[in-house]
Design a protein around this motif. Structure first.
Motif, PDB file in Angstrom:
ATOM      1  N   VAL A 347       1.000  -1.109  -0.034  1.00 10.33           N
ATOM      2  CA  VAL A 347       0.220  -0.126  -0.077  1.00 10.33           C
ATOM      3  C   VAL A 347       0.816   1.273   0.093  1.00 10.33           C
ATOM      4  CG1 VAL A 347      -1.598   1.200   1.129  1.00 10.33           C
ATOM      5  CG2 VAL A 347      -2.035  -1.046   1.088  1.00 10.33           C
ATOM      6  N   GLY A 348       0.574   2.099  -0.974  1.00 13.51           N
ATOM      7  CA  GLY A 348       1.401   3.334  -1.284  1.00 13.51           C
ATOM      8  C   GLY A 348       1.041   4.613  -0.423  1.00 13.51           C
ATOM      9  N   ASN A 349       1.911   5.301   0.195  1.00 15.41           N
ATOM     10  CA  ASN A 349       1.677   6.329   0.882  1.00 15.41           C
ATOM     11  C   ASN A 349       2.433   7.650   0.425  1.00 15.41           C
ATOM     12  OD1 ASN A 349       0.514   4.994   3.281  1.00 15.41           O
ATOM     13  ND2 ASN A 349       2.339   4.165   3.798  1.00 15.41           N
ATOM     14  N   MET A 350       1.517   8.367   0.062  1.00 18.12           N
ATOM     15  CA  MET A 350       2.106   9.795  -0.458  1.00 18.12           C
ATOM     16  C   MET A 350       3.000  10.676   0.277  1.00 18.12           C
ATOM     17  SD  MET A 350       1.831  10.554  -3.769  1.00 18.12           S
ATOM     18  CE  MET A 350       2.203  12.658  -3.747  1.00 18.12           C
ATOM     19  N   VAL A 351       2.446  10.788   1.469  1.00 18.21           N
ATOM     20  CA  VAL A 351       3.475  11.585   2.462  1.00 18.21           C
ATOM     21  C   VAL A 351       4.561  11.116   2.907  1.00 18.21           C
ATOM     22  CG1 VAL A 351       3.246  12.808   4.644  1.00 18.21           C
ATOM     23  CG2 VAL A 351       1.192  12.870   3.131  1.00 18.21           C
ATOM     24  N   GLU A 352       4.468   9.711   3.297  1.00 13.16           N
ATOM     25  CA  GLU A 352       5.551   9.075   3.816  1.00 13.16           C
ATOM     26  C   GLU A 352       6.594   8.605   2.906  1.00 13.16           C
ATOM     27  OE1 GLU A 352       2.242   8.945   6.886  1.00 13.16           O
ATOM     28  OE2 GLU A 352       2.531   8.499   4.713  1.00 13.16           O
ATOM     29  N   LYS A 353       5.976   8.686   1.540  1.00 15.02           N
ATOM     30  CA  LYS A 353       7.042   8.127   0.759  1.00 15.02           C
ATOM     31  C   LYS A 353       7.532   6.883   0.632  1.00 15.02           C
ATOM     32  CE  LYS A 353       8.421  13.130  -0.578  1.00 15.02           C
ATOM     33  NZ  LYS A 353       9.468  13.755  -1.057  1.00 15.02           N
ATOM     34  N   ASP A 354       6.301   6.129   0.948  1.00 16.69           N
ATOM     35  CA  ASP A 354       6.868   4.541   1.000  1.00 16.69           C
ATOM     36  C   ASP A 354       5.747   3.564   0.913  1.00 16.69           C
ATOM     37  OD1 ASP A 354       5.261   4.635   3.467  1.00 16.69           O
ATOM     38  OD2 ASP A 354       6.922   4.494   4.725  1.00 16.69           O
ATOM     39  N   TYR A 355       6.046   2.309   0.815  1.00 13.91           N
ATOM     40  CA  TYR A 355       4.891   1.348   0.652  1.00 13.91           C
ATOM     41  C   TYR A 355       4.828   0.541   1.984  1.00 13.91           C
ATOM     42  CZ  TYR A 355       4.039   2.153  -4.080  1.00 13.91           C
ATOM     43  OH  TYR A 355       3.503   2.913  -5.154  1.00 13.91           O
TER      44      TYR A 355
END
Length: 386
Positions: A347-355
């Motif tokens: 699951v990709g997180n825009m703010v954290e820049k990670d999966y």
């Protein structure tokens, strides 16, 4: 006799190699560096680094990055399905719905580019940049690997491309309605039908496909307010769509579409939370992973703010949707991808820049605690549809 032995040995090696290739699986992530979320407001980044694309090995445990491509224009605007991979995992297509305004770097404007990436090259590289309609967002490649369809949000069209080997060729545009906000296109496994979500006029249109000839059947479905991400089950029997709603803090929905009904129709809808941004069907066609913003993209002073998104797992059974699991995720989360065995979910997180890496054992959803960093906001992710 030695010649016969060589032929047999070569054949065995070829079969083993083919089998190994068949079990390979990669995911491709499109990472947006142009914009960030500042207390609920999306703002362009001054002097932003280039957007990137990350190639992820989903067979590794935990999943790992195996390649990165810098300078590929991407965008978080639109459903997190702005990347597609050919069934043989040789090419990736990546759209860019927005770009920084050349005359005002504090703004974004519609883009019209799609990049073609050779995934077999070492390292993977962009081999072509093609023109689409305005604001290209969600796209899909048929399971035959011969056709790609792109939804263009800004002009209400679907761009058509043929694929032969590593050559992707424009084959026309299908006009729907200039004010429809065509957002994503999903293609049935037999390659004969497509669904198009229309973000602005709250419709889902059915298209017919014959080779590279794509036509509007004039049949529209009504699922919910602002339909976005669409996914069709591996069997082609049904589809799901995330209905983004008005963004006013209301609990929004996911709808189930019966594609075997004549004519196809919406048969069930379930509430999942604020802004179901991404939907992904499991490989066995029994579950749907829904990526929900859950107010994590709102200002902290908003009564609808929550300090995390959520991953909602739905079961599809007997023409009904049922919630079976839910776990917290990061902020302004976007897309999801399953491993081919259905046991791992990214699951990709825009703010954290990670999966975030989750595990599913058939009855329990678990956060493994593993985070896979990418070089940019994780705007979209896809695996090959085979």
């Amino acid at each position: 006799m030695p010649i016969k032995r060589f032929v047999v040995l070569a054949s065995v090696v070829a079969v083993i190699t083919s089998a190994a290739g068949a079990h390979a699986q990669i995911a491709v992530s499109a990472n947006d560096n142009k914009v960030i979320l500042v207390n609920g407001v999306v703002k362009p980044v001054p002097n932003a680094p280039p957007d990137t694309v990350t190639v992820i090995d989903l067979k590794a445990s935990p999943p790992k990055t195996i390649a990165e491509v810098s300078g590929v224009p991407v965008s978080v605007v639109g459903p997190p399905l702005s990347v597609a991979i050919t069934p043989d995992e040789s090419l990736a297509l990546v759209t860019a719905s927005t770009k920084i305004d050349p005359s005002d770097p504090a703004k974004t404007v519609p883009d019209n580019r799609m990049s073609v990436i050779d995934l077999k090259a070492t390292p993977p590289t962009v081999i072509a940049t093609l023109e689409t309609g305005r604001g290209p967002s969600g796209l899909s490649i048929n399971r035959q690997g011969t056709l790609a369809l792109v939804g263009n949000r800004e002009d209400g069209t679907v761009s058509i491309f043929t694929i032969q080997g590593k050559t992707v060729t424009p084959a026309g545009n299908l006009a729907l309605d200039a004010k429809s906000g065509t957002t994503h296109v999903a293609i049935t496994p037999d390659g004969k039908t497509a669904l198009v979500s229309r973000y602005l006029d709250n419709k889902i249109s059915i298209l017919s496909i014959d080779g590279s000839k794509v036509e509007y059947t004039k049949r529209d479905l009504s699922a919910g307010v602002r339909p976005g991400a669409l996914e069709i089950s591996p069997s082609g029997a049904w589809a799901v769509v995330g209905n983004l709603g008005g963004g006013q803090g209301d609990e929004e929905t996911v709808s189930l579409i019966d594609l075997k009904a004549k004519p196809p129709r919406v048969v069930d809808t379930i509430t999942v939370g604020q802004t179901p941004e991404g939907v992904k069907v499991s490989p066995d066609g029994m579950h749907v992973a829904v990526v929900v913003h859950n107010g994590s993209n709102k200002p902290k002073e908003s009564p609808f703010f929550n300090d995390h998104g959520k991953l909602v797992f739905l079961r599809v059974d007997g023409g009904k949707l049922a919630r079976v699991a839910e776990l917290p995720i990061g902020h302004w989360a976007q897309g999801a991808a399953f491993s081919s065995d259905g046991k791992k979910i990214l699951v990709g997180n825009m703010v954290e820049k990670d999966y975030q890496v989750f595990e599913w054992n058939g009855s329990t959803l678990r956060d493994t605690g593993v985070r896979l960093a990418v070089k940019g906001g994780a705007a979209a992710i896809r695996t090959a549809e085979k």
